[in-house]
Design a protein around this motif. Sequence first.
Motif, PDB file in Angstrom:
ATOM      1  N   GLY A 151       0.790  -1.225   0.000  1.00 21.87           N
ATOM      2  CA  GLY A 151       0.000   0.000   0.000  1.00 21.87           C
ATOM      3  C   GLY A 151       0.820   1.272   0.000  1.00 21.87           C
ATOM      4  N   GLU A 152       2.126   1.196   0.194  1.00 22.08           N
ATOM      5  CA  GLU A 152       2.969   2.386   0.224  1.00 22.08           C
ATOM      6  C   GLU A 152       3.568   2.618  -1.158  1.00 22.08           C
ATOM      7  OE1 GLU A 152       6.623   3.467   2.812  1.00 22.08           O
ATOM      8  OE2 GLU A 152       5.177   2.464   4.107  1.00 22.08           O
ATOM      9  N   SER A 153       3.561   3.865  -1.593  1.00 26.80           N
ATOM     10  CA  SER A 153       4.143   4.160  -2.906  1.00 26.80           C
ATOM     11  C   SER A 153       5.519   4.776  -2.727  1.00 26.80           C
ATOM     12  CB  SER A 153       3.238   5.107  -3.695  1.00 26.80           C
ATOM     13  OG  SER A 153       3.169   6.346  -3.035  1.00 26.80           O
ATOM     14  N   VAL A 154       6.353   4.553  -3.713  1.00 32.84           N
ATOM     15  CA  VAL A 154       7.709   5.089  -3.705  1.00 32.84           C
ATOM     16  C   VAL A 154       7.699   6.401  -4.471  1.00 32.84           C
ATOM     17  CG1 VAL A 154      10.088   4.680  -4.408  1.00 32.84           C
ATOM     18  CG2 VAL A 154       8.661   2.768  -3.663  1.00 32.84           C
ATOM     19  N   PRO A 155       8.169   7.498  -3.853  1.00 31.51           N
ATOM     20  CA  PRO A 155       8.201   8.772  -4.586  1.00 31.51           C
ATOM     21  C   PRO A 155       9.203   8.704  -5.721  1.00 31.51           C
ATOM     22  CG  PRO A 155       9.326   8.990  -2.476  1.00 31.51           C
ATOM     23  CD  PRO A 155       8.714   7.614  -2.508  1.00 31.51           C
ATOM     24  N   GLU A 156       8.838   9.326  -6.848  1.00 32.78           N
ATOM     25  CA  GLU A 156       9.748   9.358  -7.982  1.00 32.78           C
ATOM     26  C   GLU A 156      10.869  10.344  -7.685  1.00 32.78           C
ATOM     27  OE1 GLU A 156       8.194   9.826 -11.870  1.00 32.78           O
ATOM     28  OE2 GLU A 156       6.394   8.688 -11.400  1.00 32.78           O
ATOM     29  N   THR A 157      12.083   9.931  -7.988  1.00 31.20           N
ATOM     30  CA  THR A 157      13.220  10.816  -7.786  1.00 31.20           C
ATOM     31  C   THR A 157      13.547  11.509  -9.096  1.00 31.20           C
ATOM     32  OG1 THR A 157      14.742   9.011  -8.270  1.00 31.20           O
ATOM     33  CG2 THR A 157      14.220   9.388  -5.960  1.00 31.20           C
ATOM     34  N   PRO A 158      13.852  12.800  -9.040  1.00 29.45           N
ATOM     35  CA  PRO A 158      14.203  13.502 -10.271  1.00 29.45           C
ATOM     36  C   PRO A 158      15.519  12.976 -10.806  1.00 29.45           C
ATOM     37  CG  PRO A 158      14.523  14.923  -8.364  1.00 29.45           C
ATOM     38  CD  PRO A 158      13.895  13.648  -7.870  1.00 29.45           C
ATOM     39  N   SER A 159      15.669  13.082 -12.110  1.00 29.87           N
ATOM     40  CA  SER A 159      16.884  12.601 -12.749  1.00 29.87           C
ATOM     41  C   SER A 159      18.082  13.385 -12.227  1.00 29.87           C
ATOM     42  CB  SER A 159      16.767  12.783 -14.267  1.00 29.87           C
ATOM     43  OG  SER A 159      17.965  12.407 -14.874  1.00 29.87           O
ATOM     44  N   SER A 160      19.140  12.667 -11.933  1.00 27.62           N
ATOM     45  CA  SER A 160      20.345  13.323 -11.429  1.00 27.62           C
ATOM     46  C   SER A 160      21.219  13.838 -12.576  1.00 27.62           C
ATOM     47  CB  SER A 160      21.145  12.354 -10.565  1.00 27.62           C
ATOM     48  OG  SER A 160      21.530  11.233 -11.336  1.00 27.62           O
ATOM     49  N   GLU A 161      20.806  13.561 -13.801  1.00 23.04           N
ATOM     50  CA  GLU A 161      21.569  14.024 -14.956  1.00 23.04           C
ATOM     51  C   GLU A 161      21.237  15.491 -15.231  1.00 23.04           C
ATOM     52  OE1 GLU A 161      21.049  11.493 -18.340  1.00 23.04           O
ATOM     53  OE2 GLU A 161      20.885   9.743 -17.051  1.00 23.04           O
ATOM     54  N   PRO A 162      22.252  16.286 -15.535  1.00 22.14           N
ATOM     55  CA  PRO A 162      21.979  17.701 -15.806  1.00 22.14           C
ATOM     56  C   PRO A 162      21.207  17.879 -17.114  1.00 22.14           C
ATOM     57  CG  PRO A 162      24.310  17.212 -16.090  1.00 22.14           C
ATOM     58  CD  PRO A 162      23.664  15.968 -15.574  1.00 22.14           C
ATOM     59  N   PRO A 163      20.294  18.844 -17.124  1.00 20.65           N
ATOM     60  CA  PRO A 163      19.529  19.110 -18.350  1.00 20.65           C
ATOM     61  C   PRO A 163      20.394  19.811 -19.385  1.00 20.65           C
ATOM     62  CG  PRO A 163      18.965  20.702 -16.667  1.00 20.65           C
ATOM     63  CD  PRO A 163      19.899  19.712 -16.026  1.00 20.65           C
ATOM     64  N   ILE A 164      19.907  19.827 -20.611  1.00 17.57           N
ATOM     65  CA  ILE A 164      20.606  20.499 -21.700  1.00 17.57           C
ATOM     66  C   ILE A 164      20.656  21.997 -21.418  1.00 17.57           C
ATOM     67  CG2 ILE A 164      18.518  20.776 -23.093  1.00 17.57           C
ATOM     68  CD1 ILE A 164      20.286  20.139 -25.564  1.00 17.57           C
ATOM     69  N   THR A 165      21.761  22.633 -21.787  1.00 18.47           N
ATOM     70  CA  THR A 165      21.910  24.078 -21.565  1.00 18.47           C
ATOM     71  C   THR A 165      21.518  24.849 -22.826  1.00 18.47           C
ATOM     72  OG1 THR A 165      24.200  24.118 -22.317  1.00 18.47           O
ATOM     73  CG2 THR A 165      23.830  23.672 -19.964  1.00 18.47           C
ATOM     74  N   GLU A 166      21.327  26.133 -22.673  1.00 19.01           N
ATOM     75  CA  GLU A 166      20.975  26.987 -23.818  1.00 19.01           C
ATOM     76  C   GLU A 166      22.085  26.969 -24.871  1.00 19.01           C
ATOM     77  OE1 GLU A 166      18.138  28.514 -24.637  1.00 19.01           O
ATOM     78  OE2 GLU A 166      17.245  27.613 -22.859  1.00 19.01           O
ATOM     79  N   SER A 167      23.332  26.956 -24.430  1.00 21.63           N
ATOM     80  CA  SER A 167      24.437  26.943 -25.401  1.00 21.63           C
ATOM     81  C   SER A 167      24.472  25.619 -26.169  1.00 21.63           C
ATOM     82  CB  SER A 167      25.777  27.206 -24.714  1.00 21.63           C
ATOM     83  OG  SER A 167      26.096  26.168 -23.814  1.00 21.63           O
ATOM     84  N   GLN A 168      24.136  24.523 -25.514  1.00 21.55           N
ATOM     85  CA  GLN A 168      24.080  23.232 -26.201  1.00 21.55           C
ATOM     86  C   GLN A 168      22.935  23.204 -27.207  1.00 21.55           C
ATOM     87  OE1 GLN A 168      23.959  20.811 -22.604  1.00 21.55           O
ATOM     88  NE2 GLN A 168      25.923  19.891 -23.189  1.00 21.55           N
ATOM     89  N   ILE A 169      21.809  23.779 -26.837  1.00 19.39           N
ATOM     90  CA  ILE A 169      20.673  23.860 -27.759  1.00 19.39           C
ATOM     91  C   ILE A 169      21.070  24.639 -29.000  1.00 19.39           C
ATOM     92  CG2 ILE A 169      18.371  24.858 -28.083  1.00 19.39           C
ATOM     93  CD1 ILE A 169      17.811  24.156 -25.125  1.00 19.39           C
ATOM     94  N   GLN A 170      21.771  25.746 -28.799  1.00 16.78           N
ATOM     95  CA  GLN A 170      22.205  26.562 -29.935  1.00 16.78           C
ATOM     96  C   GLN A 170      23.203  25.814 -30.808  1.00 16.78           C
ATOM     97  OE1 GLN A 170      20.649  29.443 -30.639  1.00 16.78           O
ATOM     98  NE2 GLN A 170      21.716  29.202 -32.581  1.00 16.78           N
ATOM     99  N   ARG A 171      24.105  25.056 -30.194  1.00 21.09           N
ATOM    100  CA  ARG A 171      25.064  24.255 -30.966  1.00 21.09           C
ATOM    101  C   ARG A 171      24.339  23.231 -31.825  1.00 21.09           C
ATOM    102  NH1 ARG A 171      29.127  21.671 -27.055  1.00 21.09           N
ATOM    103  NH2 ARG A 171      29.771  20.632 -28.963  1.00 21.09           N
ATOM    104  N   LEU A 172      23.324  22.581 -31.256  1.00 19.48           N
ATOM    105  CA  LEU A 172      22.555  21.602 -32.021  1.00 19.48           C
ATOM    106  C   LEU A 172      21.837  22.268 -33.189  1.00 19.48           C
ATOM    107  CD1 LEU A 172      21.014  19.323 -29.246  1.00 19.48           C
ATOM    108  CD2 LEU A 172      22.729  18.688 -30.957  1.00 19.48           C
TER     109      LEU A 172
END
Length: 105
Positions: free
Chosen positions: A12-33
């Motif tokens: 009956g107990e639920s496990v809370p979802e943990t946020p991803s520990s991986e860093p999100p994409i940055t604005e400079s990476q988006i621009q490079r893509l």
Amino acid sequence: MSEQLFDLTPDGESVPETPSSEPPITESQIQRLRNAFAAAGIDSMDERQRLIESCTIRSVASIRELRARDVRPVLKRIEERANGPQDATGSAWDNRDEDTWIDKL
């Protein structure tokens, strides 16, 4: 009794979802893509999405869903696509991109 083999939470107990520990994409990476896609002449959003998903092996609805670690393989695939197929002058062994343990001996 739980039907899952490794269910370690009490019934009956639920496990809370943990946020991803991986860093999100940055604005400079988006621009490079975006710059890489433009330089390679890949203008179609569907084509861009297919290329990205072929590198990430997961569904991606927006470029902002990428993680920082996803950028390098996507850029490499765009570059390979822009450069076209390489001329094969020998066997698959001769045309490999990286050194193997044998090469390092």
